[in-house]
Design a protein around this motif. Structure first.
Motif, PDB file in Angstrom:
ATOM      1  N   GLN A 151       0.939  -5.146   6.492  1.00  0.00           N
ATOM      2  CA  GLN A 151       1.527  -3.834   6.727  1.00  0.00           C
ATOM      3  C   GLN A 151       2.874  -3.963   7.418  1.00  0.00           C
ATOM      4  N   PRO A 152       3.741  -2.969   7.232  1.00  0.00           N
ATOM      5  CA  PRO A 152       5.010  -2.974   7.975  1.00  0.00           C
ATOM      6  C   PRO A 152       4.734  -2.886   9.472  1.00  0.00           C
ATOM      7  N   GLU A 153       5.572  -3.545  10.264  1.00  0.00           N
ATOM      8  CA  GLU A 153       5.371  -3.611  11.709  1.00  0.00           C
ATOM      9  C   GLU A 153       6.537  -2.969  12.433  1.00  0.00           C
ATOM     10  N   TYR A 154       6.235  -2.528  13.658  1.00  0.00           N
ATOM     11  CA  TYR A 154       7.256  -1.912  14.511  1.00  0.00           C
ATOM     12  C   TYR A 154       8.403  -2.889  14.736  1.00  0.00           C
ATOM     13  N   LYS A 155       9.625  -2.406  14.557  1.00  0.00           N
ATOM     14  CA  LYS A 155      10.797  -3.265  14.696  1.00  0.00           C
ATOM     15  C   LYS A 155      11.802  -2.621  15.643  1.00  0.00           C
ATOM     16  N   VAL A 156      12.393  -3.465  16.474  1.00  0.00           N
ATOM     17  CA  VAL A 156      13.548  -3.085  17.288  1.00  0.00           C
ATOM     18  C   VAL A 156      14.710  -3.943  16.817  1.00  0.00           C
ATOM     19  N   ILE A 157      15.765  -3.323  16.339  1.00  0.00           N
ATOM     20  CA  ILE A 157      16.884  -4.057  15.743  1.00  0.00           C
ATOM     21  C   ILE A 157      18.180  -3.610  16.391  1.00  0.00           C
ATOM     22  N   GLN A 158      19.064  -4.553  16.535  1.00  0.00           N
ATOM     23  CA  GLN A 158      20.372  -4.230  17.102  1.00  0.00           C
ATOM     24  C   GLN A 158      21.250  -3.550  16.050  1.00  0.00           C
ATOM     25  N   ARG A 159      22.101  -2.703  16.532  1.00  0.00           N
ATOM     26  CA  ARG A 159      23.043  -2.000  15.667  1.00  0.00           C
ATOM     27  C   ARG A 159      23.845  -3.008  14.847  1.00  0.00           C
TER      28      ARG A 159
ATOM     29  N   THR B  59       7.486   4.507   5.780  1.00  0.00           N
ATOM     30  CA  THR B  59       6.121   4.503   5.243  1.00  0.00           C
ATOM     31  C   THR B  59       6.117   3.878   3.872  1.00  0.00           C
ATOM     32  N   CYS B  60       5.168   2.960   3.681  1.00  0.00           N
ATOM     33  CA  CYS B  60       4.941   2.335   2.376  1.00  0.00           C
ATOM     34  C   CYS B  60       3.728   3.006   1.749  1.00  0.00           C
ATOM     35  N   ILE B  61       3.889   3.600   0.564  1.00  0.00           N
ATOM     36  CA  ILE B  61       2.796   4.281  -0.139  1.00  0.00           C
ATOM     37  C   ILE B  61       2.529   3.525  -1.438  1.00  0.00           C
ATOM     38  N   VAL B  62       1.272   3.147  -1.631  1.00  0.00           N
ATOM     39  CA  VAL B  62       0.868   2.439  -2.844  1.00  0.00           C
ATOM     40  C   VAL B  62      -0.064   3.342  -3.627  1.00  0.00           C
ATOM     41  N   ASN B  63       0.289   3.630  -4.865  1.00  0.00           N
ATOM     42  CA  ASN B  63      -0.514   4.510  -5.716  1.00  0.00           C
ATOM     43  C   ASN B  63      -0.953   3.764  -6.963  1.00  0.00           C
ATOM     44  N   THR B  64      -2.207   3.980  -7.327  1.00  0.00           N
ATOM     45  CA  THR B  64      -2.680   3.611  -8.657  1.00  0.00           C
ATOM     46  C   THR B  64      -3.250   4.875  -9.295  1.00  0.00           C
TER      47      THR B  64
ATOM     48  N   LEU C 292      -6.187   5.481  -9.626  1.00  0.00           N
ATOM     49  CA  LEU C 292      -7.490   5.792  -9.035  1.00  0.00           C
ATOM     50  C   LEU C 292      -7.460   5.999  -7.529  1.00  0.00           C
ATOM     51  N   ASP C 293      -6.511   5.390  -6.814  1.00  0.00           N
ATOM     52  CA  ASP C 293      -6.510   5.536  -5.365  1.00  0.00           C
ATOM     53  C   ASP C 293      -5.100   5.419  -4.826  1.00  0.00           C
ATOM     54  N   SER C 294      -4.992   5.644  -3.529  1.00  0.00           N
ATOM     55  CA  SER C 294      -3.700   5.617  -2.863  1.00  0.00           C
ATOM     56  C   SER C 294      -3.913   5.177  -1.423  1.00  0.00           C
ATOM     57  N   VAL C 295      -3.032   4.282  -0.932  1.00  0.00           N
ATOM     58  CA  VAL C 295      -3.071   3.841   0.455  1.00  0.00           C
ATOM     59  C   VAL C 295      -1.647   3.849   1.003  1.00  0.00           C
ATOM     60  N   SER C 296      -1.529   3.917   2.326  1.00  0.00           N
ATOM     61  CA  SER C 296      -0.199   3.939   2.936  1.00  0.00           C
ATOM     62  C   SER C 296      -0.258   3.280   4.299  1.00  0.00           C
ATOM     63  N   ALA C 297       0.890   2.855   4.796  1.00  0.00           N
ATOM     64  CA  ALA C 297       1.037   2.281   6.129  1.00  0.00           C
ATOM     65  C   ALA C 297       2.446   2.566   6.605  1.00  0.00           C
ATOM     66  N   SER C 298       2.598   2.771   7.917  1.00  0.00           N
ATOM     67  CA  SER C 298       3.892   3.163   8.478  1.00  0.00           C
ATOM     68  C   SER C 298       4.263   2.259   9.625  1.00  0.00           C
ATOM     69  N   ALA C 299       5.550   2.207   9.907  1.00  0.00           N
ATOM     70  CA  ALA C 299       6.075   1.483  11.061  1.00  0.00           C
ATOM     71  C   ALA C 299       7.340   2.184  11.521  1.00  0.00           C
ATOM     72  N   VAL C 300       7.641   2.032  12.806  1.00  0.00           N
ATOM     73  CA  VAL C 300       8.795   2.702  13.405  1.00  0.00           C
ATOM     74  C   VAL C 300       9.922   1.691  13.574  1.00  0.00           C
ATOM     75  N   LEU C 301      11.119   2.124  13.261  1.00  0.00           N
ATOM     76  CA  LEU C 301      12.327   1.325  13.479  1.00  0.00           C
ATOM     77  C   LEU C 301      13.117   1.958  14.616  1.00  0.00           C
ATOM     78  N   THR C 302      13.400   1.149  15.633  1.00  0.00           N
ATOM     79  CA  THR C 302      14.221   1.593  16.756  1.00  0.00           C
ATOM     80  C   THR C 302      15.517   0.797  16.752  1.00  0.00           C
ATOM     81  N   VAL C 303      16.623   1.497  16.736  1.00  0.00           N
ATOM     82  CA  VAL C 303      17.938   0.859  16.704  1.00  0.00           C
ATOM     83  C   VAL C 303      18.509   0.884  18.119  1.00  0.00           C
ATOM     84  N   VAL C 304      18.940  -0.277  18.618  1.00  0.00           N
ATOM     85  CA  VAL C 304      19.480  -0.391  19.971  1.00  0.00           C
ATOM     86  C   VAL C 304      20.843  -1.050  19.913  1.00  0.00           C
TER      87      VAL C 304
END
Length: 1192
Positions: free
Chosen positions: A540-548, A604-609, A611-623
């Motif tokens: 799954q996507p993970e929380y990221k802190v990235i520099q400008r 958010t990453c959304i995967v659809n077929t 027959l089903d659908s799943v999703s996962a989210s992560a936050v991006l913080t810019v510093v």
């Protein structure tokens, strides 16, 4: 050809299922059937007067129905009105307004009738009314002059339209006027000011009315408001008055709340069930009042209550009869409050409880139509047949009306008709059509043949079998070509023919056959079910802190069924990604180049077929970019590029590339595996290798769908797992091992419960895991009895003999064969209670407190179980010395194993006992042996219960005692020993007296006066003497001696001597104090240390006082005659008969002691010594002369 049908989610499946229930009632259109209204206009139909009027009426039937209309209760001949036409093959009317017709001419109540040879259906009464949007009447509006702080109401009074308009207030610039707790619009459209402020002054308060139906807006003339402040009003008045005029405008004063609407203290409101209840309270006051709502005697309904217009409006949606009651609004400010109670009554237009439903019957069958409705007031029910009141409709002998029910008996084809049920009260009506269609039809299945259903594993599967037939067919389901009929809790069979598998598994896939049959025939249909693996996001996507201005990447690695085609969509803050070339969407990741502040958010990453659908989210913080940091040690990055090579049936080679060490060397790699076949999504430990190794050969088990992942470890911690390797499914094989921990233990006397630990999923080595359970009676049966059971852990053999040994074994097998021959274990069928009691019970009494019991063992066959031992129950019947019975308290001793004797400790002497013996097995205790009586011999008695010494005289003492609490036999006598003791603990001669057992007191005479004696007292039985009790007492002194001592104490020379001693002590204290201040040694202390009196020092521990004695029964040392110097002080006191001023008391009561050098030890030591018991070895009481002699 297989028709494919996907079932995307369980919610969609349920929706389809509900639709199938409804459609299952439909008669196929190729069969004769009465008309059914399928579409009609609403009951209250407001039309746009500028457009053509379309009144809908659609129906189906066989033969196709014809249509006719009534208008205002009479036949509407459309052929005579050129503006009205009916659509072909339809009952829908089109009234041409745009070519010269006027909508007002066609106002009225319309009703459609659809008719064929089997009956007539009718529509609701459709009330046609054209919408109206009249203009405002012209009126002259005077400006509103208001004093600051007063309340104000600007009336809107919009024209009456159809439907009512939507009201809002704006200014000349078409900007909505701001509203607040102070200024707000009421439900009637008026604008209310709780108190006006100078900023409310303006000339363009305009009320607008929007008529949505005609899309027109009408405007009221502007209203002017002028607010006078107190300062400006005073200035104006002062300029127009002479100096002699006296005037003063009152300043703005605060006022308590007053309701502007509604008026009065109470009001009423009636609302209909299901509508929205709106209650309003607007108050004037300064400061602006705050509104609060309560329901008297109850709570406002949760989840349906809302507050609008700054809490001035209470809104309750979907009201029911339970919402009736008194609602109180309370307006409050700092000066007070006012309230208003609105009594709400909820009425109800009719609503269905049971609406009549179409009835399909075969000739000769019975049936009922039920029409049940409720409302407030209770609605009346009336029936029509083919649109005609049933009372005047043609008679039908098969029909009988019973209130809200029509009963049909032995129907024939001529009984076909359409029946209408009308439920009405003063607030509305309900009209429902339901036909009775008499048909004789063999079964038919309406679901297409070979329909394919696809569902995700562990979700419900719904297989359709829509059917029709008359009589109603029976439905059965089969799996496979030659499968048996489906039954059991694994399936749910619905009335519409649908087969539901609540939790579909891989083994549920296959072909299913639906069979429908009635007395006229039989038909079947096949459908196919495929079970797909669920789609999962394994990385799954993970929380990221990235520099400008940096670069960031989110991963979204998925795992899905190989037959499904997934689509991956990325969202930012639940919206599409920005149209920016910096956003790069890869196969399994999203990369953002040159990150800016606006890229901050949730991705958010959304995967659809299909027959089903799943999703996962992560936050991006810019510093912002920080200064160059120091070296950071972190966990390693996960390994990557996993590869499987050298695939064999029982092994495979795994290799990988290590990730970044992050400044800390990798110490080892951990390899985990997932079995997608048996435990998808669960990872297990496989092995680990040193950090320098990047390949490993892994041992595998058959019939496992392996995936591997690798985790790197350094001293900081573990990395994230690598991406899974490709899957590798090993071939099936017969089981390698059999279940462990096989046991055979009966739970009842006539059964044998065989249990085992089932094999785990990967131990099965192949599909179809089962167990072959075998058993035979040991040394009796030659042949094994066997049964093959499913993947369970227990099998119960019934009808066995009680507690006989069995040989038991459990062998695993699957579709490919059997596991190796299992080892046998010995078990036993169930135990039962022992049958016989131990015999020949004998008791040998060893002494007065111990006995030995013997018994003969019971035959093992009569034990009927595992012999656990024997229990001896014994209890005291009575004491032989007292002849009194007491509460029987049974004691139990358990002797493990096949022991045939045991010791009984803790018996009471000279008592009568009973005992019995019982054999014990795993089921419980057997019968008791007959009670055996035995007696314990006499023992030595306990000490006498008490010893009291009273009435001391010059030469006598009186002794009283109590008999022993436990005589433990027949008392023969008492023994009294006593001896004198003096102040230095020296003992005199010991005297012994034998006393008969029946005595309880004794007077000792010829004793020495003023002498302390110690007494030792015990009881005897024929066995011996018991423990003794001790006491001390003192005879009183001679009165002549006491008087002489008092005379000496009053002599002048004695008083002078005491003063000289006191003076000497004072001088010594002064000298010692001076020498101590100079650092010298304290001479008195030296003498004290050098000449410690051995006779006096022990005395300090004594606390003997004249006239005291004590019992030392608890002192073990005092159970024998005292040795010299071992006397212990008494803790009991006898009342003194002499004066407290006697010389005797004085001599014994001095707190200080004088040493040989004349120092007063009690003064220097700083410690209060206990009073000495005696002054010297003399038996006389010490005198001051004696005390003087001690420090001469």
């Amino acid at each position: 050809m297989v028709r494919k049908m996907s079932i995307p989610t369980s919610k969609t499946s349920l929706l389809l299922f509900l639709c199938q229930i409804i459609s299952a009632l439909d008669v196929p259109l190729d069969l004769s059937q009465p008309p059914t209204i399928t579409q009609q206009s609403p009951k209250d139909y407001i039309v746009d007067p500028r457009e053509n009027i379309v009144i809908q009426c659609e129906a189906k039937g066989k033969p196709p129905p014809s249509f006719s209309w009534t208008r205002n209760g009479t036949h509407f001949d459309i052929d005579k009105d050129a503006q009205v036409t009916m659509k072909p093959n339809s009952g829908t009317l089109v009234i041409n307004i745009m070519n010269g017709g006027k909508a007002e001419a066609y106002e009225g109540v319309y009703q459609c009738t659809a008719r064929n040879e089997r009956g007539a259906a009718i529509s609701n009464n459709i009330v046609i009314r054209p919408s109206r949007s009249p203009l405002w009447t012209k009126e002259k509006l005077e400006p509103n002059h208001v004093r600051e702080g007063d309340s104000l109401v600007l009336h809107c009074r919009p024209p009456v339209g159809l439907p009512p308009p939507i009201i809002f207030w704006m200014d000349n610039a078409f900007q909505r006027l701001p509203q607040s707790e102070r200024v707000s619009q009421g439900l009637n459209g008026d604008l209310y000011f709780s108190n006006v402020q100078p900023e409310d002054t303006r000339e363009d308060y305009i009320c607008y009315a929007r008529f949505n139906h005609t899309q027109t807006i009408q405007q009221k003339q502007p209203i002017s408001v002028k607010v006078f402040s107190m300062d400006s009003l005073n200035d104006t008045i002062a300029a127009n008055l002479s100096d002699t005029d006296i005037y003063g405008a009152k300043p703005v004063t605060e006022r308590q709340p007053v309701l502007l609407t509604p008026t009065g203290s109470t009001s009423t409101k009636v609302e209909l069930r299901g509508n929205v209840l709106l209650l309003e309270c607007i108050a004037a006051g300064l400061p602006t009042p705050v509104i609060r709502w309560i329901k008297e005697g109850g709570e406002l309904p949760a989840n349906r209550t809302f507050f609008e217009n700054f809490k001035k409006t209470l809104k309750i949606i979907d009201v029911s009869e339970a919402d009736s009651g008194n609602y109180k609004c309370i307006a409050r400010n700092t000066l007070g409050s006012v309230h208003h109670v609105i009594s709400v009554t909820v009425k109800a237009a009719p609503y269905w409880i049971t609406a009549p439903r179409n009835l399909v019957l075969s000739p000769g069958e019975d049936g009922t139509l039920i029409c049940r409705a409720n409302g407030n007031p209770k609605p009346s029910i009336s029936w029509l047949a083919n649109g005609v009141p049933i009372a005047i409709a043609p008679e039908d002998p098969s029909r009988k009306v019973d209130g809200d029910t029509i009963i049909f008996s032995h129907v024939q084809e001529r009984s076909s008709a359409v029946y209408q049920c009308n439920a009405s009260n003063e607030y509305g009506y309900l009209l429902a059509n339901a036909f009775v269609n008499v048909l004789a039809e063999p079964p038919r299945i309406l679901t297409p043949a070979n329909k394919l259903y696809q569902v995700i594993a562990d979700r419900p599967a719904l297989l359709d079998c829509a059917y029709f037939g008359s009589p109603k067919p029976e439905i059965e389901w089969f799996k496979g070509v030659k499968g048996s009929i489906l039954r059991g809790n694994e399936y749910v069979f619905h009335d519409n023919g649908t087969l539901e598998i609540p939790v579909a598994q891989k083994n549920n896939a296959g072909t299913y056959t639906c069979v429908a049959r009635n007395e006229l025939g039989k038909i079947q249909n096949e459908v196919h079910l495929e079970i797909k693996d669920p789609t999962m996001i394994i990385k799954q996507p993970e929380y990221k802190v990235i520099q400008r201005y940096g670069q960031v990447s989110f991963e979204c690695i998925i795992k899905h069924d190989s037959t499904l085609l997934p689509t991956v969509t990325w969202l930012k803050d639940n919206d599409e990604l920005p149209d920016d070339e910096r956003f790069l969407v890869g196969k399994d990741n999203l990369t953002i180049m040159n990150v800016t502040d606006k890229d901050d958010g949730t991705y958010t990453c959304i995967v659809n077929t299909t027959l089903d659908s799943v999703s996962a989210s992560a936050v991006l913080t810019v510093v912002a970019a920080p200064p160059t940091p120091a070296i950071i040690y972190a966990r390693p990055n996960p390994p990557f590029d996993l590869e499987l090579t050298g695939q064999l049936e029982r092994s495979v080679d795994l290799s990988w590339i290590p990730g970044d060490e992050n400044n800390s060397p990798i110490t080892n790699f951990v390899i985990e595996y997932e079995d997608a076949l048996h435990e998808p999504g669960v990872w297990h430990y496989q092995t680990e290798v040193p950090g320098t190794q990047t390949t490993v050969q892994l041992k595998l088990s058959p019939y496992v769908n392996y995936s591997f992942r690798v985790i790197a470890v350094n001293r900081i911690g573990r990395s994230q797992p690598s991406e899974p390797s490709e899957q590798y499914l090993t071939k099936s094989a017969s089981p390698d091992e059999n279940p462990a921990n096989v046991q055979g233990i009966g739970s009842e006397p006539d059964n044998l419960v065989i249990t085992w630990e089932p094999l785990k999923g990967f131990q099965s080595n192949g599909p179809g895991l089962q167990y072959k359970v075998s058993w035979r009676q040991k040394d009796v049966d030659d042949e094994w009895t066997s049964v093959i059971v499913a993947n369970v852990s227990k099998y119960i053999v019934s009808g066995t003999p009680t507690f006989v040994p069995y040989e038991v074994k459990v062998q695993a097998l699957n579709d490919l064969g059997y596991a190796p021959e299992p080892s046998e274990v010995i078990g036993h069928s169930g135990e039962d209670l022992p049958m016989v009691a131990p015999g020949n019970v004998q008791v040998h009494v060893i002494n007065s407190t111990l006995a030995k019991v013997h018994w003969d063992p019971v035959p093992l066959k009569t034990v009927r179980g595992h012999l656990q031992g024997y229990k001896v129950y014994y209890w005291k019947v009575q004491s032989l010395s007292r002849r009194s019975r007491r509460h029987v308290e049974k004691n139990i001793l358990t002797f493990r194993g096949n022991k045939t004797f045991g010791m009984l400790p803790g018996l009471e002497p000279y008592s009568s006992y009973k005992l019995n013996v019982r054999v014990v097995n795993g089921k419980g205790e057997g019968p008791a042996s007959s009670d055996k009586v035995f007696k314990t011999p006499e023992g030595v008695p306990s000490s006498p219960s008490f010893l009291k010494i009273t009435n001391p005289t010059l030469d006598s003492l009186t002794l009283e005692w109590g008999s022993p609490t436990h005589p433990n036999g027949v008392l023969t006598s008492y023994t009294l020993k006593f001896q004198p003791i003096n102040n230095t603990h020296e003992l005199g001669p010991l005297v012994e007296i034998r006393i008969p057992a029946n005595e309880s007191s004794l007077i000792l005479k010829n004793l020495n006066y003023s002498t302390r004696y110690k007494f030792y007292f015990n009881a005897q039985t024929s066995v011996g003497s018991g423990s003794q009790i001790t006491e001390e007492a003192v005879t009183i002194m001679d009165e002549a001696m006491a008087s002489r001592q008092v005379d000496i104490a009053t002599q002048g020379w004695f008083i002078g001597l005491m003063c000289a001693v006191a003076l000497l002590i004072l001088i010594l204290l002064i000298v010692c104090f001076i020498r101590r201040n100079k650092g010298g040694k304290y001479p008195v202390k030296e003498k004290e240390d050098a000449h410690a009196d051995p006779e006096i020092q022990p005395m300090k521990e004594d606390d003997g006082t004249f006239g005291e004695y004590r019992s030392l029964e608890s002192d073990a040392e005092d159970h024998k005659p005292l040795k010299k110097g071992s006397r212990t002080p008494s803790d009991r006191t006898v009342k003194k008969e002499d004066s407290d001023d006697s010389l005797v008391d004085y001599g014994e009561g001095v707190n200080g002691q004088f040493n040989e050098d004349g120092s007063f030890i009690g003064q220097y030591s700083g410690k209060k010594e206990k009073e000495p018991a005696e002054g010297n070895e003399s038996s006389e009481a010490p005198s001051p002369v004696n005390a003087m002699n001690s420090f001469v």
